[in-house]
Design a protein around this motif. Sequence first.
Motif, PDB file in Angstrom:
ATOM      1  N   VAL A  10       0.862  -1.178   0.000  1.00 28.61           N
ATOM      2  CA  VAL A  10       0.000   0.000   0.000  1.00 28.61           C
ATOM      3  C   VAL A  10       0.898   1.228   0.000  1.00 28.61           C
ATOM      4  O   VAL A  10       2.052   1.152   0.427  1.00 28.61           O
ATOM      5  CB  VAL A  10      -0.957   0.019   1.221  1.00 28.61           C
ATOM      6  N   PRO A  11       0.400   2.377  -0.458  1.00 28.62           N
ATOM      7  CA  PRO A  11       1.214   3.586  -0.421  1.00 28.62           C
ATOM      8  C   PRO A  11       1.573   3.934   1.032  1.00 28.62           C
ATOM      9  O   PRO A  11       0.692   3.997   1.888  1.00 28.62           O
ATOM     10  CB  PRO A  11       0.311   4.656  -1.029  1.00 28.62           C
ATOM     11  N   PRO A  12       2.857   4.145   1.331  1.00 31.34           N
ATOM     12  CA  PRO A  12       3.243   4.446   2.710  1.00 31.34           C
ATOM     13  C   PRO A  12       2.523   5.661   3.296  1.00 31.34           C
ATOM     14  O   PRO A  12       2.228   5.699   4.480  1.00 31.34           O
ATOM     15  CB  PRO A  12       4.750   4.693   2.608  1.00 31.34           C
ATOM     16  N   GLY A  13       2.201   6.629   2.452  1.00 29.73           N
ATOM     17  CA  GLY A  13       1.513   7.816   2.950  1.00 29.73           C
ATOM     18  C   GLY A  13       0.097   7.552   3.424  1.00 29.73           C
ATOM     19  O   GLY A  13      -0.498   8.368   4.126  1.00 29.73           O
ATOM     20  N   SER A  14      -0.468   6.394   3.078  1.00 25.71           N
ATOM     21  CA  SER A  14      -1.842   6.079   3.483  1.00 25.71           C
ATOM     22  C   SER A  14      -1.913   5.393   4.846  1.00 25.71           C
ATOM     23  O   SER A  14      -3.000   5.127   5.343  1.00 25.71           O
ATOM     24  CB  SER A  14      -2.510   5.184   2.429  1.00 25.71           C
ATOM     25  N   CYS A  15      -0.777   5.103   5.449  1.00 24.69           N
ATOM     26  CA  CYS A  15      -0.748   4.416   6.750  1.00 24.69           C
ATOM     27  C   CYS A  15      -1.061   5.395   7.880  1.00 24.69           C
ATOM     28  O   CYS A  15      -0.598   6.528   7.875  1.00 24.69           O
ATOM     29  CB  CYS A  15       0.628   3.811   7.004  1.00 24.69           C
ATOM     30  N   GLU A  16      -1.823   4.933   8.849  1.00 20.55           N
ATOM     31  CA  GLU A  16      -2.165   5.740  10.016  1.00 20.55           C
ATOM     32  C   GLU A  16      -1.072   5.611  11.074  1.00 20.55           C
ATOM     33  O   GLU A  16      -0.479   4.551  11.248  1.00 20.55           O
ATOM     34  CB  GLU A  16      -3.492   5.266  10.620  1.00 20.55           C
ATOM     35  N   MET A  21       1.942  -2.418  10.611  1.00 21.20           N
ATOM     36  CA  MET A  21       2.055  -2.778   9.205  1.00 21.20           C
ATOM     37  C   MET A  21       3.235  -3.732   9.038  1.00 21.20           C
ATOM     38  O   MET A  21       4.058  -3.870   9.940  1.00 21.20           O
ATOM     39  CB  MET A  21       2.290  -1.520   8.344  1.00 21.20           C
ATOM     40  N   TRP A  22       3.321  -4.374   7.889  1.00 24.45           N
ATOM     41  CA  TRP A  22       4.426  -5.280   7.598  1.00 24.45           C
ATOM     42  C   TRP A  22       5.402  -4.567   6.669  1.00 24.45           C
ATOM     43  O   TRP A  22       5.021  -4.113   5.597  1.00 24.45           O
ATOM     44  CB  TRP A  22       3.912  -6.551   6.920  1.00 24.45           C
ATOM     45  N   PRO A  29       7.133  -7.074  11.070  1.00 28.45           N
ATOM     46  CA  PRO A  29       6.061  -6.133  11.391  1.00 28.45           C
ATOM     47  C   PRO A  29       6.626  -4.941  12.157  1.00 28.45           C
ATOM     48  O   PRO A  29       7.686  -5.038  12.789  1.00 28.45           O
ATOM     49  CB  PRO A  29       5.137  -6.958  12.293  1.00 28.45           C
ATOM     50  N   GLY A  30       5.913  -3.834  12.088  1.00 28.30           N
ATOM     51  CA  GLY A  30       6.327  -2.650  12.829  1.00 28.30           C
ATOM     52  C   GLY A  30       5.166  -1.700  13.012  1.00 28.30           C
ATOM     53  O   GLY A  30       4.166  -1.770  12.300  1.00 28.30           O
ATOM     54  N   VAL A  31       5.332  -0.799  13.968  1.00 28.57           N
ATOM     55  CA  VAL A  31       4.331   0.223  14.250  1.00 28.57           C
ATOM     56  C   VAL A  31       4.712   1.485  13.483  1.00 28.57           C
ATOM     57  O   VAL A  31       5.868   1.923  13.526  1.00 28.57           O
ATOM     58  CB  VAL A  31       4.268   0.525  15.764  1.00 28.57           C
ATOM     59  N   VAL A  32       3.761   2.077  12.783  1.00 27.93           N
ATOM     60  CA  VAL A  32       4.015   3.306  12.038  1.00 27.93           C
ATOM     61  C   VAL A  32       4.164   4.450  13.044  1.00 27.93           C
ATOM     62  O   VAL A  32       3.260   4.734  13.823  1.00 27.93           O
ATOM     63  CB  VAL A  32       2.864   3.598  11.045  1.00 27.93           C
ATOM     64  N   LEU A  55      10.021   1.612   2.845  1.00 26.02           N
ATOM     65  CA  LEU A  55       9.527   2.081   1.549  1.00 26.02           C
ATOM     66  C   LEU A  55       8.311   1.303   1.068  1.00 26.02           C
ATOM     67  O   LEU A  55       7.433   1.859   0.418  1.00 26.02           O
ATOM     68  CB  LEU A  55      10.634   1.988   0.496  1.00 26.02           C
ATOM     69  N   ARG A  56       8.272  -0.001   1.364  1.00 25.53           N
ATOM     70  CA  ARG A  56       7.156  -0.847   0.931  1.00 25.53           C
ATOM     71  C   ARG A  56       6.536  -1.499   2.158  1.00 25.53           C
ATOM     72  O   ARG A  56       7.203  -2.237   2.877  1.00 25.53           O
ATOM     73  CB  ARG A  56       7.640  -1.928  -0.034  1.00 25.53           C
ATOM     74  N   VAL A  57       5.270  -1.216   2.384  1.00 25.55           N
ATOM     75  CA  VAL A  57       4.554  -1.783   3.527  1.00 25.55           C
ATOM     76  C   VAL A  57       3.232  -2.369   3.055  1.00 25.55           C
ATOM     77  O   VAL A  57       2.726  -2.029   1.996  1.00 25.55           O
ATOM     78  CB  VAL A  57       4.300  -0.729   4.629  1.00 25.55           C
ATOM     79  N   ARG A  58       2.695  -3.249   3.884  1.00 22.22           N
ATOM     80  CA  ARG A  58       1.386  -3.840   3.607  1.00 22.22           C
ATOM     81  C   ARG A  58       0.700  -4.113   4.935  1.00 22.22           C
ATOM     82  O   ARG A  58       1.352  -4.230   5.974  1.00 22.22           O
ATOM     83  CB  ARG A  58       1.530  -5.134   2.801  1.00 22.22           C
TER      84      ARG A  58
END
Length: 81
Positions: A10-16, A21-22, A29-32, A55-58
Motif C-alpha cells: 500500500v502507499p506508505p503515505g496512506s498508513c495511520e 504494518m508489515w 512487522p512494525g508500528v508506524v 519504503l514498501r509496507v502492507r
Amino acid sequence: MATTERDQSVPPGSCELGEVMWDMGKDVPGVVMGHHGGDRVQMRAVSGGKEWDALRVRPLTPRERLSLHLAARNEATRSRP
C-alpha cells in the motif's frame, strides 16, 4: 502466479500513525511512527527499539495479527511476578 494479500503493498503515505504494518523490505512487522514525504514511513518494532524507514509496507494478514497478539499475551504472562 496468483498474487496474495502478502504481495500487495500500500502507499506508505496512506498508513495511520500507530497502525501495525508489515515492512516488506525487512520482512518484519512494525508500528508506524511517522511519515516522510509520501514515499516512506518511519517504523518501530512492536516491542520497541530503534526506528527505521520503510519504503514498501502492507497490512498484516489475519494470521500475522493473531500471532503478534498471542506473542504479546505470552510475554505479559511470563513477566508477571
